[in-house]
Design an enzyme around this catalytic site. Structure first.
Site, mmCIF file in Angstrom:
data_model
loop_
_atom_site.group_PDB
_atom_site.id
_atom_site.type_symbol
_atom_site.label_atom_id
_atom_site.label_comp_id
_atom_site.label_asym_id
_atom_site.label_seq_id
_atom_site.Cartn_x
_atom_site.Cartn_y
_atom_site.Cartn_z
ATOM 1 N N ASN A 113 -4.571 -10.147 1.606
ATOM 2 C CA ASN A 113 -5.257 -9.550 0.259
ATOM 3 C C ASN A 113 -4.663 -10.054 -1.170
ATOM 4 O O ASN A 113 -3.411 -10.160 -1.036
ATOM 5 C CB ASN A 113 -4.823 -7.969 0.487
ATOM 6 C CG ASN A 113 -5.542 -7.237 -0.736
ATOM 7 O OD1 ASN A 113 -5.849 -7.680 -1.749
ATOM 8 N ND2 ASN A 113 -5.932 -6.075 -0.294
ATOM 9 N N HIS A 135 -3.572 -9.065 -5.963
ATOM 10 C CA HIS A 135 -2.715 -8.848 -6.879
ATOM 11 C C HIS A 135 -2.168 -10.223 -7.528
ATOM 12 O O HIS A 135 -1.721 -10.285 -8.674
ATOM 13 C CB HIS A 135 -1.204 -8.311 -6.476
ATOM 14 C CG HIS A 135 -1.664 -6.729 -6.370
ATOM 15 N ND1 HIS A 135 -2.348 -5.943 -7.185
ATOM 16 C CD2 HIS A 135 -1.641 -6.085 -4.980
ATOM 17 C CE1 HIS A 135 -2.469 -4.860 -6.639
ATOM 18 N NE2 HIS A 135 -2.177 -4.830 -5.262
ATOM 19 N N HIS A 167 -10.543 -6.440 -2.888
ATOM 20 C CA HIS A 167 -10.851 -5.327 -3.099
ATOM 21 C C HIS A 167 -11.662 -5.207 -4.573
ATOM 22 O O HIS A 167 -10.881 -5.415 -5.499
ATOM 23 C CB HIS A 167 -9.814 -4.275 -3.034
ATOM 24 C CG HIS A 167 -10.182 -2.776 -3.341
ATOM 25 N ND1 HIS A 167 -9.491 -1.796 -3.208
ATOM 26 C CD2 HIS A 167 -11.552 -2.287 -3.413
ATOM 27 C CE1 HIS A 167 -10.017 -0.637 -3.447
ATOM 28 N NE2 HIS A 167 -11.385 -0.851 -3.625
ATOM 29 N N ARG A 210 -9.968 -3.888 -11.953
ATOM 30 C CA ARG A 210 -8.685 -4.000 -12.455
ATOM 31 C C ARG A 210 -7.960 -5.300 -11.954
ATOM 32 O O ARG A 210 -7.232 -5.843 -12.527
ATOM 33 C CB ARG A 210 -8.026 -2.894 -12.165
ATOM 34 C CG ARG A 210 -7.479 -2.648 -10.759
ATOM 35 C CD ARG A 210 -6.536 -1.497 -10.567
ATOM 36 N NE ARG A 210 -7.083 -0.249 -10.883
ATOM 37 C CZ ARG A 210 -6.726 0.884 -10.150
ATOM 38 N NH1 ARG A 210 -5.596 0.779 -9.338
ATOM 39 N NH2 ARG A 210 -7.477 1.883 -10.289
ATOM 40 N N GLU A 235 -13.408 -5.310 0.543
ATOM 41 C CA GLU A 235 -13.010 -3.884 0.375
ATOM 42 C C GLU A 235 -13.744 -3.079 -0.720
ATOM 43 O O GLU A 235 -13.750 -3.884 -1.529
ATOM 44 C CB GLU A 235 -11.224 -3.752 0.290
ATOM 45 C CG GLU A 235 -10.694 -4.090 1.221
ATOM 46 C CD GLU A 235 -8.949 -3.968 1.129
ATOM 47 O OE1 GLU A 235 -8.273 -4.437 2.001
ATOM 48 O OE2 GLU A 235 -8.794 -3.557 -0.018
ATOM 49 N N THR A 281 -4.832 2.341 -3.034
ATOM 50 C CA THR A 281 -5.807 3.157 -2.266
ATOM 51 C C THR A 281 -4.865 4.053 -1.421
ATOM 52 O O THR A 281 -4.039 3.907 -0.376
ATOM 53 C CB THR A 281 -6.601 2.266 -1.032
ATOM 54 O OG1 THR A 281 -7.079 1.241 -1.894
ATOM 55 C CG2 THR A 281 -7.645 3.191 -0.254
ATOM 56 N N GLU A 290 -9.799 0.471 10.148
ATOM 57 C CA GLU A 290 -8.671 -0.034 9.805
ATOM 58 C C GLU A 290 -7.627 1.336 9.601
ATOM 59 O O GLU A 290 -8.058 2.137 8.699
ATOM 60 C CB GLU A 290 -8.631 -0.893 8.484
ATOM 61 C CG GLU A 290 -7.274 -1.622 7.949
ATOM 62 C CD GLU A 290 -7.168 -2.384 6.990
ATOM 63 O OE1 GLU A 290 -8.283 -3.223 7.227
ATOM 64 O OE2 GLU A 290 -6.377 -2.438 6.185
ATOM 65 N N HIS A 298 -1.470 -1.810 4.865
ATOM 66 C CA HIS A 298 -1.175 -0.937 3.751
ATOM 67 C C HIS A 298 0.459 -0.793 3.505
ATOM 68 O O HIS A 298 0.981 -0.137 4.629
ATOM 69 C CB HIS A 298 -1.867 0.440 3.240
ATOM 70 C CG HIS A 298 -1.603 0.947 2.147
ATOM 71 N ND1 HIS A 298 -0.694 1.435 1.255
ATOM 72 C CD2 HIS A 298 -2.855 0.611 0.899
ATOM 73 C CE1 HIS A 298 -0.689 1.658 0.142
ATOM 74 N NE2 HIS A 298 -2.100 1.201 -0.183
#
Ligand code: PXP
Length: 246
Positions: free
Chosen positions: A10, A13, A46, A52, A73, A104, A154, A197
């Site tokens: 992912n 960030h 996502h 953001r 996502e 999330t 998931e 996560h």
């Protein structure tokens, strides 16, 4: 089942850091290219309502830059559905989204939201997009995923990750048992279980050892670790910890 466990990275960030200065560096596309080079199996991104981190144009640039499958996502909104249908990612993982949350924070209530989710799942599936639901590992939610016809779930591993730091041995063991039992239940019903996560070098192996789990999606820790060792090294180390656990 002991197939190679897939790693979806992912890259949100990387975009968070970019957006902190409003320019174009660091570029999440460059991160996606590195992930592809070092053996990641997919890119996860996502697109949040407030944009953001990942932005609309990032999706196309990621798709143009690598052949890795993109796992988008998304919240189950008309806006996101239209974007997904336009970009046709390999997979779409439907997540709950609250504007004020930092990340999330829990699973999607697939059971309570059946009527809202059903048309979204159908339209994504009709477009050839593999639908996943980001849920808590529970019978009720797996049952709901079955009724919705989702091929993938998931499991939200946030509670497990939290227990790993603050919860003590018993809590970790009970979280692991829950996730393991629900992975078996999902697989028995023909649903492919994934997990993600809060996964780190320290807590990934017991999850990676659950034989039915086919894919892990990991972001924040890898991007954080990349600050110290580089993304290549961070992804490579995570990959080998996952392989060792299998
Ligand atoms: N999977 C899903 C569905 C997520 O929403 C997230 C966080 O955006 C992740 C995996 C990755 O979590 P983390 O960034 O904590 O590794």
């Amino acid at each position: 089942m002991s197939e190679r466990l897939r790693l979806g990275v992912n890259i949100d960030h990387v975009a968070t850091i970019r957006n902190a200065r409003g320019g174009d560096h660091p570029d999440p596309v460059r991160a996606a290219e590195i992930v592809a080079r070092v053996g990641g199996d997919g890119i996860t991104a996502h697109l949040r309502e407030d944009r953001r981190h990942i932005r609309d144009d990032d999706l196309q640039r990621i798709q143009d830059a690598t052949d890795l499958p993109l796992n988008l996502e998304m919240a189950a909104t008309e806006e996101m559905l239209e974007i997904a249908l336009r970009h046709r990612p390999h997979a779409a993982c439907i997540v709950p989204e609250k504007r004020e949350e930092r990340t999330t924070e829990g699973g999607l209530d697939a059971a309570g939201l059946h009527n809202q989710l059903a048309p979204v799942v159908t339209r994504l599936a009709d477009a050839g997009i593999r639908v996943s639901l980001f849920i808590e590992a529970s019978e009720r939610q797996i049952d709901a995923a079955l009724r919705l016809g989702a091929p993938v779930v998931e499991f939200h591993t946030g509670e497990y990750a939290h227990a790993f730091i603050y919860g003590g041995h018993d809590k970790v063991a009970s979280e692991l048992k829950r996730i393991g039992d629900m992975a078996a239940l999902a697989a028995k019903n023909g649903i492919e279980p994934h997990a993600g996560h809060g996964l780190t070098y320290d807590n990934v192996q017991p999850i990676a050892a659950i034989p039915q789990i086919a894919e892990l999606n990991i972001g924040h820790y890898l991007v954080g670790e990349a600050i110290f060792v580089g993304l290549e090294n961070a992804v490579t180390r995570m990959r080998s910890l996952m392989d060792e656990a299998r």
